[in-house]
Design a protein around this motif. Sequence first.
Motif, PDB file in Angstrom:
ATOM      1  N   ASP A 141      10.438   8.929   1.637  1.00 53.39           N
ATOM      2  CA  ASP A 141       9.791   8.805   3.037  1.00 53.39           C
ATOM      3  C   ASP A 141       9.790   7.587   3.580  1.00 53.39           C
ATOM      4  OD1 ASP A 141       9.736  11.319   4.217  1.00 53.39           O
ATOM      5  OD2 ASP A 141       7.661  11.761   3.960  1.00 53.39           O
ATOM      6  N   ASN A 142       8.895   6.791   2.748  1.00 54.66           N
ATOM      7  CA  ASN A 142       8.775   5.150   2.926  1.00 54.66           C
ATOM      8  C   ASN A 142      10.252   4.389   3.308  1.00 54.66           C
ATOM      9  OD1 ASN A 142       6.072   5.368   3.078  1.00 54.66           O
ATOM     10  ND2 ASN A 142       5.914   4.492   0.830  1.00 54.66           N
ATOM     11  N   ALA A 143      11.258   4.885   2.402  1.00 51.06           N
ATOM     12  CA  ALA A 143      12.254   4.151   2.477  1.00 51.06           C
ATOM     13  C   ALA A 143      13.106   4.473   3.415  1.00 51.06           C
ATOM     14  CB  ALA A 143      13.161   4.667   1.093  1.00 51.06           C
ATOM     15  N   ILE A 144      12.877   5.577   4.052  1.00 48.54           N
ATOM     16  CA  ILE A 144      13.532   6.187   5.331  1.00 48.54           C
ATOM     17  C   ILE A 144      12.980   5.321   6.442  1.00 48.54           C
ATOM     18  CG2 ILE A 144      14.232   7.863   6.691  1.00 48.54           C
ATOM     19  CD1 ILE A 144      14.544   9.564   4.450  1.00 48.54           C
ATOM     20  N   SER A 182      -0.291   6.325   7.200  1.00 50.39           N
ATOM     21  CA  SER A 182      -1.891   6.199   7.210  1.00 50.39           C
ATOM     22  C   SER A 182      -2.207   5.048   6.046  1.00 50.39           C
ATOM     23  CB  SER A 182      -2.546   7.536   7.059  1.00 50.39           C
ATOM     24  OG  SER A 182      -2.190   8.063   5.671  1.00 50.39           O
ATOM     25  N   GLY A 183      -1.280   4.998   5.286  1.00 49.47           N
ATOM     26  CA  GLY A 183      -1.471   3.588   4.224  1.00 49.47           C
ATOM     27  C   GLY A 183      -1.898   4.242   2.896  1.00 49.47           C
ATOM     28  N   LEU A 184      -1.845   5.718   2.788  1.00 52.94           N
ATOM     29  CA  LEU A 184      -2.478   6.497   1.658  1.00 52.94           C
ATOM     30  C   LEU A 184      -1.218   6.899   0.963  1.00 52.94           C
ATOM     31  CD1 LEU A 184      -5.157   8.828   3.469  1.00 52.94           C
ATOM     32  CD2 LEU A 184      -5.517   6.627   1.968  1.00 52.94           C
ATOM     33  N   GLY A 185       0.002   6.932   1.146  1.00 56.92           N
ATOM     34  CA  GLY A 185       1.050   7.436   0.457  1.00 56.92           C
ATOM     35  C   GLY A 185       1.370   6.698  -0.705  1.00 56.92           C
ATOM     36  N   LEU A 186       1.199   5.322  -0.815  1.00 52.89           N
ATOM     37  CA  LEU A 186       1.349   4.781  -2.305  1.00 52.89           C
ATOM     38  C   LEU A 186       0.170   4.988  -3.037  1.00 52.89           C
ATOM     39  CD1 LEU A 186       3.462   1.748  -1.192  1.00 52.89           C
ATOM     40  CD2 LEU A 186       4.469   3.776  -2.152  1.00 52.89           C
ATOM     41  N   GLY A 189      15.266  -5.797   0.690  1.00 49.30           N
ATOM     42  CA  GLY A 189      15.096  -4.476   0.281  1.00 49.30           C
ATOM     43  C   GLY A 189      14.056  -4.357  -0.731  1.00 49.30           C
ATOM     44  N   SER A 190      13.679  -3.229  -1.117  1.00 53.77           N
ATOM     45  CA  SER A 190      12.696  -2.990  -2.114  1.00 53.77           C
ATOM     46  C   SER A 190      13.127  -1.737  -3.054  1.00 53.77           C
ATOM     47  CB  SER A 190      11.273  -2.440  -1.541  1.00 53.77           C
ATOM     48  OG  SER A 190      10.920  -3.090  -0.593  1.00 53.77           O
ATOM     49  N   THR A 191      12.885  -2.068  -4.285  1.00 57.36           N
ATOM     50  CA  THR A 191      12.843  -0.989  -5.326  1.00 57.36           C
ATOM     51  C   THR A 191      11.585  -0.479  -6.042  1.00 57.36           C
ATOM     52  OG1 THR A 191      14.851  -1.996  -5.867  1.00 57.36           O
ATOM     53  CG2 THR A 191      14.084  -0.190  -7.453  1.00 57.36           C
ATOM     54  N   LYS A 243      15.669   2.800  -4.319  1.00 56.57           N
ATOM     55  CA  LYS A 243      15.942   1.566  -3.855  1.00 56.57           C
ATOM     56  C   LYS A 243      16.655   1.450  -2.341  1.00 56.57           C
ATOM     57  CE  LYS A 243      19.029  -2.206  -5.745  1.00 56.57           C
ATOM     58  NZ  LYS A 243      19.399  -2.745  -4.546  1.00 56.57           N
ATOM     59  N   ASP A 244      15.851   0.557  -1.698  1.00 56.80           N
ATOM     60  CA  ASP A 244      16.438   0.583  -0.221  1.00 56.80           C
ATOM     61  C   ASP A 244      16.691  -0.692   0.128  1.00 56.80           C
ATOM     62  OD1 ASP A 244      14.177  -0.867   1.048  1.00 56.80           O
ATOM     63  OD2 ASP A 244      12.879   0.747   0.539  1.00 56.80           O
ATOM     64  N   THR A 245      17.477  -0.713   1.297  1.00 59.07           N
ATOM     65  CA  THR A 245      18.033  -2.090   1.900  1.00 59.07           C
ATOM     66  C   THR A 245      17.029  -2.367   3.162  1.00 59.07           C
ATOM     67  OG1 THR A 245      19.689  -1.164   3.137  1.00 59.07           O
ATOM     68  CG2 THR A 245      20.202  -1.870   1.087  1.00 59.07           C
ATOM     69  N   GLY A 262      12.014  -5.155   2.846  1.00 59.33           N
ATOM     70  CA  GLY A 262      11.238  -5.689   1.758  1.00 59.33           C
ATOM     71  C   GLY A 262       9.852  -6.066   1.850  1.00 59.33           C
ATOM     72  N   ILE A 263       9.131  -6.371   0.840  1.00 59.95           N
ATOM     73  CA  ILE A 263       7.657  -6.723   1.305  1.00 59.95           C
ATOM     74  C   ILE A 263       7.388  -8.190   0.525  1.00 59.95           C
ATOM     75  CG2 ILE A 263       5.365  -5.813   0.313  1.00 59.95           C
ATOM     76  CD1 ILE A 263       7.106  -3.331  -0.610  1.00 59.95           C
ATOM     77  N   GLU A 264       6.654  -8.764   1.436  1.00 55.90           N
ATOM     78  CA  GLU A 264       6.342 -10.369   0.934  1.00 55.90           C
ATOM     79  C   GLU A 264       5.505 -10.268  -0.320  1.00 55.90           C
ATOM     80  OE1 GLU A 264       7.150 -13.070   2.685  1.00 55.90           O
ATOM     81  OE2 GLU A 264       8.341 -12.157   4.092  1.00 55.90           O
TER      82      GLU A 264
HETATM   83  P1  ADP Z   1       2.454   4.069   4.925  1.00 48.31           P
HETATM   84  O1  ADP Z   1       1.676   5.595   5.027  1.00 48.31           O
HETATM   85  O2  ADP Z   1       1.885   2.966   5.558  1.00 48.31           O
HETATM   86  O3  ADP Z   1       3.921   4.027   4.662  1.00 48.31           O
HETATM   87  P2  ADP Z   1       2.115   3.784   2.295  1.00 48.31           P
HETATM   88  O4  ADP Z   1       0.846   3.651   1.225  1.00 48.31           O
HETATM   89  O5  ADP Z   1       3.254   4.674   1.866  1.00 48.31           O
HETATM   90  O6  ADP Z   1       1.413   3.780   3.597  1.00 48.31           O
HETATM   91  O7  ADP Z   1       2.633   2.152   1.920  1.00 48.31           O
HETATM   92  C1  ADP Z   1       1.840   1.088   2.261  1.00 48.31           C
HETATM   93  C2  ADP Z   1       2.426  -0.117   2.825  1.00 48.31           C
HETATM   94  O8  ADP Z   1       3.585  -0.449   1.944  1.00 48.31           O
HETATM   95  C3  ADP Z   1       3.422   0.394   3.897  1.00 48.31           C
HETATM   96  O9  ADP Z   1       2.556   0.150   4.991  1.00 48.31           O
HETATM   97  C4  ADP Z   1       4.506  -0.767   4.001  1.00 48.31           C
HETATM   98  O10 ADP Z   1       4.025  -1.956   4.754  1.00 48.31           O
HETATM   99  C5  ADP Z   1       4.793  -0.797   2.743  1.00 48.31           C
HETATM  100  N1  ADP Z   1       5.854  -0.060   2.260  1.00 48.31           N
HETATM  101  C6  ADP Z   1       5.808   1.098   1.555  1.00 48.31           C
HETATM  102  N2  ADP Z   1       6.993   1.226   1.005  1.00 48.31           N
HETATM  103  C7  ADP Z   1       8.023   0.288   1.698  1.00 48.31           C
HETATM  104  C8  ADP Z   1       9.649   0.272   1.623  1.00 48.31           C
HETATM  105  N3  ADP Z   1      10.250   1.049   0.981  1.00 48.31           N
HETATM  106  N4  ADP Z   1       9.855  -0.883   2.254  1.00 48.31           N
HETATM  107  C9  ADP Z   1       8.939  -1.701   2.863  1.00 48.31           C
HETATM  108  N5  ADP Z   1       7.613  -1.809   2.979  1.00 48.31           N
HETATM  109  C10 ADP Z   1       7.096  -0.649   2.391  1.00 48.31           C
END
Ligand code: ADP
Length: 467
Positions: free
Chosen positions: A362-365, A422-426, A449-451, A390-392, A395-397
């Motif tokens: 979901d995040n990747a998409i 909502s920031g809870l997924g991860l 991108g991020s992996t 892995k996505d293109t 990315g994340i700083e």
């Molecule tokens: P959210 O519900 O906001 O996606 P997550 O906990 O899933 O919350 O992710 C936290 C944060 O990490 C996100 O707000 C986003 O900034 C960053 N993030 C997560 N996955 C990715 C990704 N694939 N690429 C870039 N940033 C990501």
Amino acid sequence: MRYSIPIRIRLTIWYVLLVAITLAVFGGFLYFNLARGLYAEVDATLQLVAAQAARDVDNENGKPSFQNAEEHGDIAGRIQARGFTMRLVDAAGNTLDGFGHYSLLPSLRISEGFMTVRISGKPWRVYVLPLPATHGNGSGYLLQVAEPLARVEDILELVGALLFLGIPVVAVIATLGGMFLSGRALGPIDRLTRLVQSMSAEDLSRRLDMKLPNDEVGRLARTFNGMLERLESAFRRERQFTSDAAHELRTPLTVMKGNIDVALARPRNTSEYIRVLEELETQVDRLAHLSENLLTLARCDTGKAPFRPEQLDIVILLEGLVEQVKPLAESKGISVELQGLDRPILMGDQDQLIRLFLNLLDNAIKYTPPGGEISVMVASDGASATIAVKDTGPGIEPEHIPHIFERFYRVDKARARSEGGSGLGLAIAKYIVQLHGGHIEVESEPGRGSTFAVRLPLAIKEDMANK
Ligand code: ADP
């Protein structure tokens, strides 16, 4: 709580008891051996003097007597001066001769050896030496030598008195010393207790005095400080979580209230009402999603998250998920594919793992712009399987990477929220991975991108399975 004697007092009591017992045993041993030695010496001296005196008995004319001659006078005098007395007694008990206070000696029951008698209340030691008859004048006679025991008794009395008085004095000193020592040793613990008692949940930022040395008490204080540190950060997280959760709830409610207010401001046509209801539905979905996530986290925190592990082929599970998200990805012009030759079998809770990988997909998409690519890769190293998403995307700083697994943490708040995040997924993903005894990490290159790589232990280790 049952009252118990303070350690300080208990330590002192034990200490004093030990000192007193040691002293009593030692004192008794000393006294006993000293007495034995002194009495043995008295006996030895008596025997020596008797042997000497026996040689000086004059037995001329059949009537034994001590040689009264001047040449022996000094020896007799010396013996007498040391308090000895002696006499010669015939078989009938009549005194034949003697010197010193021999007239005071009572008649004795024994005809040979030692005995102790009392003369005017004072103890005397007597040695009786039988001497043979000479000149055929019938039976022999006895030489009786006596020495007062007063000197020995005096010494023993003195030693006894010293011990009798000394032990209590030493015990008192030991008590004071014991109190002082245990007070010194336990004082810091008392201070720690008072300090901790004076702390409340509000001032968890306080720490115990770190200048304590690295001894038992110092280590206790440091352990306590470590615990305070953890408590403080737990409290801080708790407060942060509550305020973040409230904030997350408020946003959709504000939007809903706004929509309702606008709709009610004046009469609307059906299509306008439908639009408002659709917007309300979006917000309600968001609230439902949020509350479900919060509930999941709460279950994880209390250890009540359902966990029913079973053997599962992770590739089959991922194939299903890829098919599920493909329509959404393709609608955004993003391709999704599954790669990998390995087919690891994991021990996992299917529902949880679906949730974990759906969150990552979901995040990747969500964050990958149109035209991007998402690949899911599966690899296995014999002990664990690694599943990488892995996505293109953007990315994340690096400065955000340590925080993205924290609850409510979002890199770009406005954007993520508009995407419904909502920031809870991860945070949930991390919990699920931990529940499975695995590990999750992210590698990202801003702009490219991020992996997200999840490592999970295999159900059957391959090298064992091959045997
Ligand atoms: P959210 O519900 O906001 O996606 P997550 O906990 O899933 O919350 O992710 C936290 C944060 O990490 C996100 O707000 C986003 O900034 C960053 N993030 C997560 N996955 C990715 C990704 N694939 N690429 C870039 N940033 C990501």
